[in-house]
Design a protein around this motif. Structure first.
Motif, PDB file in Angstrom:
ATOM      1  N   THR A 479      -9.771 -11.571  -3.510  1.00 42.21           N
ATOM      2  CA  THR A 479     -10.363 -10.233  -3.477  1.00 42.21           C
ATOM      3  C   THR A 479      -9.255  -9.194  -3.299  1.00 42.21           C
ATOM      4  O   THR A 479      -8.433  -9.303  -2.381  1.00 42.21           O
ATOM      5  N   VAL A 480      -9.237  -8.213  -4.172  1.00 41.16           N
ATOM      6  CA  VAL A 480      -8.230  -7.142  -4.118  1.00 41.16           C
ATOM      7  C   VAL A 480      -8.914  -5.856  -3.695  1.00 41.16           C
ATOM      8  O   VAL A 480      -9.826  -5.372  -4.370  1.00 41.16           O
ATOM      9  N   GLU A 481      -8.486  -5.297  -2.560  1.00 38.53           N
ATOM     10  CA  GLU A 481      -9.055  -4.062  -2.041  1.00 38.53           C
ATOM     11  C   GLU A 481      -8.124  -2.887  -2.346  1.00 38.53           C
ATOM     12  O   GLU A 481      -7.011  -3.055  -2.843  1.00 38.53           O
ATOM     13  N   ALA A 482      -8.600  -1.693  -1.990  1.00 38.46           N
ATOM     14  CA  ALA A 482      -7.810  -0.492  -2.264  1.00 38.46           C
ATOM     15  C   ALA A 482      -6.476  -0.521  -1.534  1.00 38.46           C
ATOM     16  O   ALA A 482      -5.435  -0.122  -2.076  1.00 38.46           O
ATOM     17  N   ALA A 483      -6.485  -1.010  -0.298  1.00 40.20           N
ATOM     18  CA  ALA A 483      -5.241  -1.058   0.479  1.00 40.20           C
ATOM     19  C   ALA A 483      -4.249  -2.046  -0.114  1.00 40.20           C
ATOM     20  O   ALA A 483      -3.033  -1.884   0.044  1.00 40.20           O
ATOM     21  N   ASP A 484      -4.753  -3.056  -0.813  1.00 39.87           N
ATOM     22  CA  ASP A 484      -3.857  -4.058  -1.401  1.00 39.87           C
ATOM     23  C   ASP A 484      -3.125  -3.529  -2.638  1.00 39.87           C
ATOM     24  O   ASP A 484      -2.066  -4.032  -3.000  1.00 39.87           O
ATOM     25  N   ILE A 485      -3.700  -2.524  -3.279  1.00 39.48           N
ATOM     26  CA  ILE A 485      -3.103  -2.020  -4.520  1.00 39.48           C
ATOM     27  C   ILE A 485      -1.701  -1.484  -4.275  1.00 39.48           C
ATOM     28  O   ILE A 485      -0.747  -1.824  -4.997  1.00 39.48           O
ATOM     29  N   LYS A 486      -1.537  -0.647  -3.262  1.00 36.33           N
ATOM     30  CA  LYS A 486      -0.213  -0.069  -2.997  1.00 36.33           C
ATOM     31  C   LYS A 486       0.768  -1.140  -2.533  1.00 36.33           C
ATOM     32  O   LYS A 486       1.963  -1.071  -2.830  1.00 36.33           O
ATOM     33  N   GLU A 487       0.270  -2.126  -1.855  1.00 33.87           N
ATOM     34  CA  GLU A 487       1.155  -3.214  -1.412  1.00 33.87           C
ATOM     35  C   GLU A 487       1.613  -4.053  -2.613  1.00 33.87           C
ATOM     36  O   GLU A 487       2.774  -4.470  -2.680  1.00 33.87           O
ATOM     37  N   ILE A 488       0.694  -4.278  -3.550  1.00 34.03           N
ATOM     38  CA  ILE A 488       1.046  -5.094  -4.720  1.00 34.03           C
ATOM     39  C   ILE A 488       1.854  -4.306  -5.730  1.00 34.03           C
ATOM     40  O   ILE A 488       2.870  -4.774  -6.244  1.00 34.03           O
ATOM     41  N   MET A 489       1.427  -3.077  -6.020  1.00 31.16           N
ATOM     42  CA  MET A 489       2.019  -2.287  -7.100  1.00 31.16           C
ATOM     43  C   MET A 489       3.256  -1.505  -6.676  1.00 31.16           C
ATOM     44  O   MET A 489       4.057  -1.104  -7.518  1.00 31.16           O
ATOM     45  N   GLY A 490       3.409  -1.262  -5.394  1.00 31.65           N
ATOM     46  CA  GLY A 490       4.589  -0.526  -4.949  1.00 31.65           C
ATOM     47  C   GLY A 490       4.369   0.979  -4.955  1.00 31.65           C
ATOM     48  O   GLY A 490       3.240   1.471  -4.956  1.00 31.65           O
ATOM     49  N   THR A 491       5.477   1.714  -4.988  1.00 35.63           N
ATOM     50  CA  THR A 491       5.437   3.174  -4.898  1.00 35.63           C
ATOM     51  C   THR A 491       4.733   3.779  -6.107  1.00 35.63           C
ATOM     52  O   THR A 491       4.909   3.330  -7.239  1.00 35.63           O
ATOM     53  N   THR A 492       3.946   4.825  -5.844  1.00 37.30           N
ATOM     54  CA  THR A 492       3.263   5.523  -6.924  1.00 37.30           C
ATOM     55  C   THR A 492       4.276   6.166  -7.860  1.00 37.30           C
ATOM     56  O   THR A 492       5.178   6.875  -7.411  1.00 37.30           O
TER      57      THR A 492
END
Length: 682
Positions: A479-492
């Motif tokens: 399960t991928v949550e909103a908080a996991d996106i920045k951790e996985i994808m890195g800096t915006t």
């Protein structure tokens, strides 16, 4: 009939042959040459093409096979025979199926789909109409016999006794074809012909007479008759003439339909919608990219006198499609290069003109080819870059930016499952929550279309693939949550411009439209001691500079109305700056934004930070309409703007915006700058 030279039947078999005759016999036995002859005779080439092919074949017989001219002639004949002169596909005009195809291929784009379905509905109604023939003859037997024949052929037939009755019948319901006798009481055939040509010019007219003379035939043809036949009538010829005129009439009616031009930002689905139209209609499809095209010979071909000459890309595409009525997508039309070296848009003017493309002549072919059956669809990011005559030949269908919810639905339904499969992952093993998809869209993409989103989804899938291998397969659903996106994808990767939180003097928020959709833009104004100069910076175009000049002139001429000192500009300089100076800015929509920024600075009244503007200003203070309203409102919503001020004349554009876009935005429509001041300045 065999039209190449053969041995004389009376010639004695033992008679010796000359060397040239022996050579000719050898050539005639060549299987390649024999095959060309057979194909020419069996190809059912049009009447104006067949003699040319035969002449070229005769020329080939007299040419040495080792000569370069032989290969040129053979290639030319092969190209003529490869073109689909008579091959077409029957249109599937089932609107229910077409809607299902469009909905299955694309989510959203409701106005675009609706316009395409309207286009197909018109074609469907045209195809269902029964061809109508009007017979005008004072002989009862002739009328009855021709009526029976044409009714058996499936026509709707009406028969009248003279020209007066024929005109009345045409007024009641115009016919596609008129077959009229020359000698009739009341109004004869020539008088009827003149009346029909004056009032119903598209109706085909065939003149019949029992007193056929060269003079009467010439007179009838000069007055506008399409064909002329003597009595007794040759029914085979009459039927052929009727079908020929009917085909021409239907082509004229069909060509009154528009050439569609899809315009909008990149990645909004213009090309794929074109493919979906071809699939829905059951037609062949090929895409022709015009980006960077400079030489018109690319479209029209080279003359055969040049070494390595070949046909243009239009006829090459039709040859590959194998039918003469495919869907041709002229992609990236606004990227055609127009300079002193050449301008390929001149060829496009002919290709897209219904009055000309029925006899399009490619330089290589040198013969007219009918392009009237082709459905042309053009695409462009900025239609303003197209020449005015070219735009006049097309109907523009605008592809707007996708809303956040549309992007979320498209990502969830299409992009994420497809990218997971492409990266060796099973959609069943991953659960991307809606908040995670929303975070991926808002924080990692900044576009009107979907290409950037697809790239970010692919990047996410690559990282998930690596994590799957690291954790080991069979670990259950991830399960991928909103908080996991920045951790996985890195800096915006993007800096998202947001509305200011505190009001400031001399700072106004404007709304602009770019090729990539709407954006917000800040306008700053300051005053300093000087000598009456208006300084403009920020890489501004000529139109924006004129907007700033107009704004300042209006404020100076109405100083008392806004409680300004009459001489506020006498010993001062005013500097107007639009940040992001590396980006060129142009367009007629920043007038009121600049005026409010200058007025805020002069009155020391801060501008509300949650208000954004779009509109031009006149010297009399009127607020003029602008374009791109939907994209600008969407940009305001993304930036946290609460109120958008637009010209009163943009009311229609506002009403067409989806309720979802206007959910958290208040739209205020104004007519004069005084109204803007009351709404914007604290």
């Amino acid at each position: 009939m065999k039209w190449f030279r053969k041995k004389n039947a009376e010639e004695s078999p033992s008679e010796p042959k000359s060397p040239s005759e022996k050579k000719e016999q050898v050539e005639l036995k060549d299987p390649v040459i024999e095959n060309l002859h057979k194909r020419i005779e069996e190809a059912y080439l049009p009447d104006q093409i067949l003699p040319v092919a035969r002449d070229e074949y005769e020329r080939l017989l007299k040419t040495e096979k080792s000569s370069p001219e032989f290969a040129i002639g053979q290639n030319y004949l092969e190209f003529i025979l490869s073109l689909p002169w008579n091959s077409t596909t029957k249109d599937d005009l089932d609107l229910t199926r077409a809607k299902e195809v469009l909905d299955a291929r694309h989510y959203g784009l409701s106005p675009v789909k609706e316009r395409i379905l309207e286009f197909l509905a018109v074609k469907s109604l045209h195809s269902r109409q029964q061809a109508k023939i009007l017979l005008a003859d004072d002989e009862v037997i002739a009328r009855e016999n021709l009526s029976i024949i044409f009714e058996q052929d499936g026509f709707a037939v009406r028969a009248v006794a003279n020209g007066i009755e024929a005109v009345a019948a045409m007024e009641n319901d115009p016919a596609d074809i008129l077959v009229t006798d020359l000698k009739m009481d009341g109004m004869d055939g020539l008088q009827l012909l003149q009346e029909v040509r004056r009032r119903w010019p598209d109706t085909g007219v065939i003149m019949l007479t029992g007193y056929a003379t060269v003079k009467s035939a010439v007179t009838a043809m000069m007055k506008g008759a399409d064909q002329y036949l003597g009595k007794p009538v040759n029914l085979t010829k009459l039927r052929d003439y009727v079908m020929e005129l009917l085909t021409k009439n239907q082509r004229i009616q069909h060509l009154r339909g528009p050439v569609l031009c899809f315009s909008g930002p990149p990645g909004t689905g213009k090309t794929s919608i074109g493919k979906a139209i071809a699939e829905a209609m059951g037609r062949k499809f090929f895409r022709l990219s015009l980006a960077g095209l400079r030489d018109e010979a690319e479209l029209r071909g080279h003359r055969r006198t040049y070494v390595g000459a070949m046909a243009g890309r239009i006829l090459q595409g039709i040859e590959k499609a194998g039918v003469r009525n495919p869907v041709i997508m002229l992609d990236e039309m606004d990227k055609v290069i127009q300079d002193f070296k050449g301008d390929a848009t001149s060829v496009l003017l002919e290709i897209l003109d219904p009055e000309q493309n029925s006899s399009f002549v490619d330089n290589y072919l040198g013969l007219p080819f009918d392009l009237s059956g082709v459905l042309f669809i053009a695409t462009a990011n900025m239609v303003e870059r197209l020449p005015a005559p070219l735009r006049d030949r097309m109907e523009e269908i605008e592809f707007s930016s996708y809303t956040l919810s549309e992007k979320q639905q498209i990502a969830t339904r299409f992009l994420i499952p497809e990218q997971l499969r492409q990266h060796g992952l099973s959609p069943k093993d991953f659960d991307l929550l809606p908040e995670a998809v929303r975070s991926l869209i808002v924080d990692y993409t900044r576009e009107a279309g979907l290409r950037g989103l697809e790239k970010q989804v692919a990047s996410l899938c690559r990282k998930l693939a690596r994590k799957t291998l690291a954790d080991g397969e069979g670990a259950g659903v991830l399960t991928v949550e909103a908080a996991d996106i920045k951790e996985i994808m890195g800096t915006t990767p993007h800096f998202n411009t947001a509305a200011k939180t505190e009001p400031k003097v001399g700072l106004a928020t404007g709304l602009v439209w770019t090729e990539n959709g709407g954006e917000i833009l800040f306008v700053e104004a300051v005053k300093m001691n000087g000598n009456k100069q208006l300084i403009l910076t920020g890489s501004l175009g000529e139109v924006l500079r004129e907007s700033a000049q107009t704004s300042l002139s209006f404020l100076r001429s109405n100083a008392e109305r806004f409680n300004l000192a009459p001489d506020f500009f006498e010993a001062s300089d005013i500097h107007v700056h639009l940040p992001a100076g590396a980006v060129t800015k142009e367009g007629p929509s920043a007038g009121i934004t600049i005026a409010i920024a200058i007025l805020s600075m002069l009155t020391d009244r801060p501008v509300r930070p949650d208000v954004a503007f779009s509109g031009e200003i006149s010297l009399l203070g009127e607020v003029l309409p602008v374009a791109g309203v939907r994209e600008k409102v969407m940009a305001a919503a993304r930036a946290g703007i609460k109120t958008v001020i637009l010209p009163k004349q943009c009311d229609y554009a506002v009403r067409s915006i989806e309720p979802e876009v206007l959910e958290n935005i208040e739209i205020r429509l104004v007519e004069r700058l005084d109204e803007v001041v009351e709404l914007a300045l604290i």
